[in-house]
Structures are given as C-alpha cells and as structure tokens.
Design an enzyme around this catalytic site. Structure first.
Site, PDB file in Angstrom:
ATOM      1  N   ALA A  11     -26.274   4.995   4.244  1.00  0.00           N
ATOM      2  CA  ALA A  11     -25.750   4.006   3.303  1.00  0.00           C
ATOM      3  C   ALA A  11     -24.494   4.559   2.643  1.00  0.00           C
ATOM      4  O   ALA A  11     -24.410   5.755   2.362  1.00  0.00           O
ATOM      5  CB  ALA A  11     -26.783   3.673   2.235  1.00  0.00           C
ATOM      6  N   CYS A  12     -23.524   3.685   2.409  1.00  0.00           N
ATOM      7  CA  CYS A  12     -22.317   4.068   1.684  1.00  0.00           C
ATOM      8  C   CYS A  12     -21.997   2.952   0.685  1.00  0.00           C
ATOM      9  O   CYS A  12     -22.577   1.872   0.761  1.00  0.00           O
ATOM     10  CB  CYS A  12     -21.160   4.328   2.646  1.00  0.00           C
ATOM     11  SG  CYS A  12     -20.564   2.896   3.555  1.00  0.00           S
TER      12      CYS A  12
END
Length: 104
Positions: A11-12
């Site tokens: 995830a970013c």
C-alpha cells in the site's frame, strides 16, 4: 531450503503505481526463491486479493510493503512481520523476501 508460505500487503499513499509495482516485485522474487506468496493490495480502489484467515494461519511470515497504515492489521497479529517501504520492495524484492524468511 525450506519452502515458505508468505503473505504480504502492499500500500502507498496514492494507492496506485507503487502498490502494484511492489506486489509484482514480491511475487516474482518469492517465486524465484521457491516460496509461495499471496499479496493483498490496498489501493485507491480498495482492498484487492484479500488475504483470508486461513492463509494467514498457514503463512510462516508476513511482509508489509507499505507507506500507510495497513487496513485490518490485527489479522496478522502474532506472525513474524517485516515492514518495509514499497520503494524498497520494488528495488530489491529478493533481499526483502530473503530477510523475511530469516525471521521464522
């Protein structure tokens, strides 16, 4: 060599490019090293390829390649966990997988 079942979450902040690039890199590295891996992505369109409770139970180690909080992180409680930035997983996924396996 021990074959390891690995689960990972990527995830970013924007949940687009790095989320998926890290997932792909980890999948390729794990396969190259002979391990099985399932990668859940938590991106701009939500959670994809969600890891089940059974998959968590069977996994030897968890990799979080994230720049943001992991959704429902409590699912992985009690498992050896390696947390890295997505950028590191993209640039050197093989080393990340090898490091994670050493935690077990």
């Amino acid at each position: 060599m021990v074959i390891m079942k690995i689960v990972a979450v990527t995830a970013c902040p924007t949940g687009i490019a790095h989320t998926y690039m890290a997932a792909t890199a980890l999948e390729k590295a794990a396969k190259k090293l002979g391990h099985s891996i399932k990668v859940e992505t938590q991106g701009s369109i939500g959670v994809e390829n969600k890891i089940t409770a059974k998959e968590v139970a069977e996994a030897g180690v968890v990799i979080f390649a994230v720049d943001v909080a992991v959704k429902e992180e409590e699912r992985f409680k009690g498992k050896p966990t390696l947390r890295v930035e997505p950028q590191k997983a993209i640039k050197n996924a093989t080393a990340i997988v090898e490091e994670a396996v050493k935690l077990v």
